[in-house]
Design an enzyme around this catalytic site. Sequence first.
Site, PDB file in Angstrom:
ATOM      1  N   ARG A  21     -25.131   5.297  -8.602  1.00  0.00           N
ATOM      2  CA  ARG A  21     -25.139   6.736  -8.292  1.00  0.00           C
ATOM      3  C   ARG A  21     -23.824   7.376  -8.729  1.00  0.00           C
ATOM      4  NH1 ARG A  21     -23.468   4.109  -3.536  1.00  0.00           N
ATOM      5  NH2 ARG A  21     -21.317   4.683  -3.104  1.00  0.00           N
ATOM      6  N   TYR A  63     -14.014 -16.294   1.118  1.00  0.00           N
ATOM      7  CA  TYR A  63     -13.319 -15.088   1.570  1.00  0.00           C
ATOM      8  C   TYR A  63     -12.047 -14.891   0.768  1.00  0.00           C
ATOM      9  CZ  TYR A  63     -10.786 -11.845   4.597  1.00  0.00           C
ATOM     10  OH  TYR A  63     -10.098 -10.776   5.084  1.00  0.00           O
TER      11      TYR A  63
HETATM   12  C1  MV4 Z   1     -15.283  -9.358   0.545  1.00  0.00           C
HETATM   13  C2  MV4 Z   1     -13.976  -9.450   1.052  1.00  0.00           C
HETATM   14  C3  MV4 Z   1     -13.329 -10.649   0.900  1.00  0.00           C
HETATM   15  N1  MV4 Z   1     -13.939 -11.669   0.277  1.00  0.00           N
HETATM   16  N2  MV4 Z   1     -15.852 -10.397  -0.058  1.00  0.00           N
HETATM   17  C4  MV4 Z   1     -16.197  -4.963   2.145  1.00  0.00           C
HETATM   18  C5  MV4 Z   1     -17.044  -3.939   1.515  1.00  0.00           C
HETATM   19  C6  MV4 Z   1     -18.023  -4.655   0.694  1.00  0.00           C
HETATM   20  N3  MV4 Z   1     -18.313  -3.929  -0.516  1.00  0.00           N
HETATM   21  C7  MV4 Z   1     -17.397  -5.995   0.441  1.00  0.00           C
HETATM   22  N4  MV4 Z   1     -16.255  -6.073   1.284  1.00  0.00           N
HETATM   23  C8  MV4 Z   1     -15.445  -7.162   1.253  1.00  0.00           C
HETATM   24  N5  MV4 Z   1     -15.972  -8.230   0.630  1.00  0.00           N
HETATM   25  C9  MV4 Z   1     -15.176 -11.527  -0.168  1.00  0.00           C
HETATM   26  N6  MV4 Z   1     -15.773 -12.562  -0.759  1.00  0.00           N
HETATM   27  C10 MV4 Z   1     -13.408  -8.358   1.667  1.00  0.00           C
HETATM   28  C11 MV4 Z   1     -14.151  -7.215   1.796  1.00  0.00           C
HETATM   29  C12 MV4 Z   1     -13.498  -6.119   2.472  1.00  0.00           C
HETATM   30  C13 MV4 Z   1     -13.138  -4.961   1.792  1.00  0.00           C
HETATM   31  C14 MV4 Z   1     -13.447  -4.778   0.449  1.00  0.00           C
HETATM   32  C15 MV4 Z   1     -13.086  -3.646  -0.202  1.00  0.00           C
HETATM   33  C16 MV4 Z   1     -12.403  -2.654   0.484  1.00  0.00           C
HETATM   34  C17 MV4 Z   1     -12.113  -2.790   1.805  1.00  0.00           C
HETATM   35  C18 MV4 Z   1     -12.472  -3.943   2.478  1.00  0.00           C
HETATM   36  C19 MV4 Z   1     -12.147  -4.085   3.828  1.00  0.00           C
HETATM   37  C20 MV4 Z   1     -12.503  -5.221   4.486  1.00  0.00           C
HETATM   38  C21 MV4 Z   1     -13.187  -6.238   3.813  1.00  0.00           C
END
Ligand code: MV4
Length: 505
Positions: A292, A202
């Site tokens: 897209r 994370y």
């Molecule tokens: C994550 C992350 C933290 N660590 N992966 C949310 C959307 C999806 N495309 C992937 N996301 C996330 N992946 C890891 N390894 C946190 C998020 C995330 C997030 C990412 C982009 C924009 C907003 C977000 C809001 C909450 C969590």
Amino acid sequence: MIKKVLIANRGEIAVRIIRSCRELGIRTVAIYSDADRASMHVRHATEAYHIGPSPSHESYLNADKIIEIAKLSGADAIHPGYGFLSENANFARKCNEAGIIFIGPSAEAITLMGDKITARQTMIQAGVPVVPGSEHSVAGEENVNEIVQAIGLPVIIKASAGGGGKGMRLVREASELIPSLRLAQSEALSAFGNSTVYVEKYIDSPHHIEFQILADRFGNTVHLFERECSVQRRHQKVVEETPSPFLTPELRQRMGEAAVAAAKVVAYEGAGTVEFLVDANHNFYFLEMNTRLQVEHPITEYTTGIDIVKEQISIASGMPLSFGQNNLTQFGHSIECRISAEDPFNNFMPSPGVIRHVSQPNGLGIRIDSYVYEGYEVPMYYDPMISKVIVWGRTRDEAIERMRRALFEYKIDGIKTSTAFLERIMRNKSFKNGIYDTHFIDMHGDELFQRHTDESAVCADMAIIAAYMDYTSKIEKIAMGDYSLQRNGDNRWKEYGLKKAVQRI
Ligand code: MV4
């Protein structure tokens, strides 16, 4: 050559695509559901066909019917826009089998990027950095324990068939790991019909930064720089800007090269977006690739001068790109705000209904990609986004001030919209300083959702009331919300705040 394009979409993006087609001398075929008989895209297209009832599954997701209409109307290509069938590999394949050009990447590239584990593995092979985590799907309890031993907590469990934040689970405590795995698997099964999940370390407080890619079928691949998309709510983007205030020129260059490598390794063709997470230490990781045209593409168009839809059509017609990476530069700054028919001060409750009045902003550096008009009824069946305000300025500060002005000018009556909420973001100190990440909206909730009357709303209401009072002539004073209006001795209107109003009325 493409002479006629069917747009398998609705709303602002259908209108947007038709605009580029018209400039290219390409005829357009609109399709519309029951709810969209009077929609703007139908008016813009050269011809239009009814497709079916309002629900998407019986209209804009009906692949066979859409292809049938394409053949009937003599369209040689289909543009899917975003959402609906835009990332459906079966639809892309069916189009090609029917002898109709799918304006987008190959079905193979869509399939590969749609499977997030395969996408991760492919990026590792290409030397594109990915978040530390599992290389394969999680096999079971023993396996997930091993992975977490190796990368450490916290971790995030994601569905391989997911994407865009759907079916993710954050695990902070070892005791939560197995229950979260089970939950993630069953959620993935019910949401995507596939229980496969994988694990990533994370990344706390990341930036979401994506790169726009264009690739022709001759192996020429360029990027059109980045879009900073960290202002999100429940995985829905709210504001996007470019350049990202967080990137350095050096990091931008390295990420751009990684994005091009990501597209090349899958022999990508067309327009696409490579999403990265960037942590506070400027480490970047491939997240996923969107195969897209994206909602936020106009900010890239403003800062590069490239019409991305025209490029998609040119690439789909088999033409080589007419420019290389060295011909591309970013100029000035661009911001997009998404306007939705929702009440931001009531948990974003949908607000469909009839638009009684609309007055759009205008002037230097303002672009409105919208599809609503006075008297139009925003249907309840589709995405609540009704308009996008895109501004350009020479500097980031100028772009922010211009966006504030544009949101101030934007008047939409009859339904609730998010304009006042977006104005608050433009006034927020952290946003103005360019210091924000994906937690921005949660961190500033108190300020952004505070219930107070906005300046622009008060000015508009006051102007209407003053006109009404002039008209009735008998009314000398009136109180509204926290404000009141009263005639001065010289017959001019004077405004009072709440306290003064109480004293005087
Ligand atoms: C994550 C992350 C933290 N660590 N992966 C949310 C959307 C999806 N495309 C992937 N996301 C996330 N992946 C890891 N390894 C946190 C998020 C995330 C997030 C990412 C982009 C924009 C907003 C977000 C809001 C909450 C969590």
